[in-house]
Design an enzyme around this catalytic site. Structure first.
Site, short mmCIF file in Angstrom:
data_model
loop_
_atom_site.label_atom_id
_atom_site.label_comp_id
_atom_site.label_asym_id
_atom_site.label_seq_id
_atom_site.Cartn_x
_atom_site.Cartn_y
_atom_site.Cartn_z
N GLN A 17 2.16 6.66 8.47
CA GLN A 17 0.97 5.86 8.78
C GLN A 17 0.68 4.68 7.85
OE1 GLN A 17 -3.86 6.34 9.39
NE2 GLN A 17 -2.65 8.18 9.44
N GLU A 139 -2.12 11.53 3.29
CA GLU A 139 -3.52 11.11 3.37
C GLU A 139 -4.49 11.92 2.50
OE1 GLU A 139 -5.28 8.70 5.33
OE2 GLU A 139 -6.98 9.47 4.21
N ASP A 168 -4.28 6.47 4.06
CA ASP A 168 -3.15 5.85 4.75
C ASP A 168 -3.51 4.45 5.26
OD1 ASP A 168 -1.33 7.86 4.40
OD2 ASP A 168 -1.78 8.87 6.27
N GLY A 247 -26.16 3.32 -1.26
CA GLY A 247 -26.70 2.08 -1.81
C GLY A 247 -28.12 2.27 -2.32
N GLY A 248 -28.84 1.18 -2.47
CA GLY A 248 -30.18 1.23 -3.06
C GLY A 248 -31.28 1.54 -2.06
N1 COA Z 1 19.03 5.52 7.38
C1 COA Z 1 19.39 6.48 6.51
N2 COA Z 1 18.52 7.14 5.72
C2 COA Z 1 17.23 6.81 5.85
C3 COA Z 1 16.77 5.82 6.74
C4 COA Z 1 17.74 5.16 7.53
N3 COA Z 1 17.41 4.21 8.40
N4 COA Z 1 15.43 5.72 6.64
C5 COA Z 1 15.06 6.62 5.72
N5 COA Z 1 16.13 7.27 5.24
C6 COA Z 1 16.16 8.32 4.23
C7 COA Z 1 15.68 7.88 2.89
O1 COA Z 1 16.70 7.19 2.23
C8 COA Z 1 15.32 9.21 2.25
O2 COA Z 1 16.52 9.82 1.80
P1 COA Z 1 16.69 10.52 0.35
O3 COA Z 1 15.58 11.49 0.20
O4 COA Z 1 18.04 11.18 0.45
O5 COA Z 1 16.63 9.47 -0.66
C9 COA Z 1 14.85 10.02 3.43
O6 COA Z 1 15.26 9.32 4.60
C10 COA Z 1 13.37 10.27 3.66
O7 COA Z 1 12.56 9.60 2.84
P2 COA Z 1 11.16 10.21 2.35
O8 COA Z 1 10.28 9.06 2.12
O9 COA Z 1 11.41 11.11 1.19
O10 COA Z 1 10.61 11.08 3.59
P3 COA Z 1 9.81 12.44 3.60
O11 COA Z 1 9.57 12.73 5.04
O12 COA Z 1 10.45 13.52 2.84
O13 COA Z 1 8.41 12.13 2.88
C11 COA Z 1 6.32 10.97 2.59
C12 COA Z 1 7.38 11.48 3.56
C13 COA Z 1 5.32 10.19 3.37
C14 COA Z 1 5.63 12.16 1.90
C15 COA Z 1 7.00 10.07 1.50
O14 COA Z 1 7.74 9.09 2.17
C16 COA Z 1 6.03 9.40 0.56
O15 COA Z 1 5.49 10.03 -0.34
N6 COA Z 1 5.81 8.09 0.73
C17 COA Z 1 4.99 7.29 -0.14
C18 COA Z 1 3.53 7.53 0.09
C19 COA Z 1 3.13 7.33 1.52
O16 COA Z 1 3.31 6.29 2.11
N7 COA Z 1 2.47 8.37 2.06
C20 COA Z 1 1.73 8.25 3.28
C21 COA Z 1 2.49 8.49 4.46
S1 COA Z 1 1.40 8.16 5.80
#
Ligand code: COA
Length: 415
Positions: A17, A139, A168, A247-248
């Site tokens: 998101q 979030e 988010d 607020g106030g």
């Molecule tokens: N081709 C190949 N690999 C891809 C890719 C693509 N097109 N797009 C993503 N990937 C891979 C990434 O390289 C990563 O691989 P790695 O872990 O081996 O390095 C993997 O997909 C997934 O990335 P990740 O961000 O760790 O996903 P997740 O589902 O485990 O975690 C979140 C999700 C949201 C918790 C995490 O991305 C995060 O903390 N983000 C930052 C904060 C954020 O935006 N949070 C709010 C989300 S609404």
């Protein structure tokens, strides 16, 4: 008519998101947003909270309007080459992967700088530098770490998160502002830069008034507009304030006619100082206009509970819309508690383009929230979210890939 960000090309490497809400805004301002997704599955939200089997969810479709989607395996060397070509031809890369994921793909800041020194690289992370920098965040974690949860809820209850996605979508908004500021700076510096919006920091920015109250509490030991005043006790941190105004001008949520059966038969009522005599007249307490116990804002702070209880006796005789109409005649600030059902049917929001009906090839018609930011020279036209990889061929051909290249990339499952 031209659009504010026409000519700006965004490499949208976002998911879930926070990132998508940012790039959707940029698309609404006219940027060409190319969403890069993993082949096969794409953004995880395509399949989350589905209401129609096998069809992209509302979660995905409502956060990815006006974008193009390409599928690309960026972990394969040939996929990385395509990504490098995109980096060379885009103005901004936006990502919100877990900390370290970009580096693991080999897409470091210096690599990007070598390819395109004008590129702006914008990231959402859960936390900024510090002890939690490596944590994954969603979030509600951001709401808790940013000060929203500890200050939301009732005084005798646990911390509460809000339905507004301030972690988010709130962070996405912050990031979008950073990106347009960086694009502006680039017009005279000629250089790109990194933009970081940590979710904790964005939530804290939205909880600014609570940091204000922390310092007031430490200085004076009390917070007069909080429900704990005058009878309750304050601890050493800002307490939960229930529905008190931040607020106030004191305010509260009051029951209206029908509250016994309708969970949203309520109105928010603000006893703004400027209209105190009008408030007294409306509720039939003219004596309070000159009564020393009620006449001044400072005096009223000692009696907020009985004051709102008396006003509620009046609001309970009206439905929330009747009450709103009467109070507005006297310029008394107030607002009905609207359900999502009522908001979805709101004619004004539809006319202004904030609620939009969109048609989608596999889902059919659905309602979405359009661009809440209105610009006189850059109108927003909301178009549907792309299917997974719908524009892979179109985008790669624009980048110079020919028919044979595309076939080879497909065979090798790079796209
Ligand atoms: N081709 C190949 N690999 C891809 C890719 C693509 N097109 N797009 C993503 N990937 C891979 C990434 O390289 C990563 O691989 P790695 O872990 O081996 O390095 C993997 O997909 C997934 O990335 P990740 O961000 O760790 O996903 P997740 O589902 O485990 O975690 C979140 C999700 C949201 C918790 C995490 O991305 C995060 O903390 N983000 C930052 C904060 C954020 O935006 N949070 C709010 C989300 S609404």
């Amino acid at each position: 008519m031209s659009k504010a960000l026409e000519g700006v090309r965004i490499l949208d490497f976002t998911h879930v998101q926070s990132g998508p809400t940012c790039t959707q805004l940029l698309a609404w301002f006219g940027a060409d947003v190319i969403k890069v997704e993993r082949a096969g599955e794409g953004d995880a939200t395509r399949g989350q909270l589905r209401d129609i089997p096998g069809v992209d969810s509302l979660y995905f479709t409502m956060l990815n309007h006006n974008k193009r989607s390409i599928t690309l395996d960026t972990k394969k060397p040939k996929g990385k080459q395509v990504l490098d070509t995109l980096i060379k031809s885009c103005d901004v890369l936006v990502e919100n992967f877990a900390p370290g994921a970009m580096e693991r793909m080999g897409i470091t800041w210096s690599h990007i700088q070598d390819l395109n020194p004008r590129m702006i690289v914008a990231s959402v992370k859960g936390f900024g530098p510090g002890k939690y920098a490596d944590c994954k965040v969603y979030e509600n974690v951001a709401q808790c770490a940013g000060g929203a949860a500890s200050t939301t809820g009732f005084e005798d209850g646990p911390p509460v998160v809000t339905g507004a996605q301030i972690g988010d979508s709130g962070t996405g908004l912050h990031l979008a502002l950073g990106i347009v500021a960086a694009l502006y700076q680039r017009t005279h510096s000629g250089r790109g830069q990194r933009v970081l919006a940590p979710m904790q920091d964005a939530v804290l920015n939205l909880c600014r008034v609570k940091m204000r109250d922390q310092q007031r509490l430490e200085r004076t030991g009390t917070l007069h507009e909080y429900p704990q005043y005058p009878d309750g006790k304050f601890g050493d941190a800002v307490p939960r304030a229930g529905n008190a105004s931040g607020g106030g001008q004191p305010g509260s949520i009051l029951r209206c006619k029908g509250w016994e059966t309708d969970p949203n038969a309520y109105i928010y009522f603000i006893t703004q100082a400027a209209v105190w005599p009008a408030v007294c007249k409306v509720i039939g307490e003219e004596g309070w206009i000159d009564d020393e116990a009620y006449a001044t804002p400072a005096a009223r702070l000692l009696h907020l509970k009985p004051i709102f209880a008396r006003i509620e006796q009046w609001t309970m005789t009206k439905d929330k819309f009747e009450a709103m109409e009467i109070l507005n005649r006297y310029d008394i600030p107030c607002g009905p508690i609207l359900s999502m059902k009522e908001i979805a049917a709101d004619e004004s929001l539809r006319q202004s383009g904030t609620i939009v009906e969109v048609d989608h090839p596999t889902r059919g018609k659905y309602l979405t929230v359009g661009n809440p930011i209105k610009m006189s020279d850059s109108p927003t036209e909301v178009t549907r979210a792309p299917l997974l990889g719908e524009h892979t061929e179109e985008v790669l051909r624009q980048l110079g890939y020919g028919t044979d290249d595309l076939a080879m990339l497909r065979d090798e499952k790079v796209i």
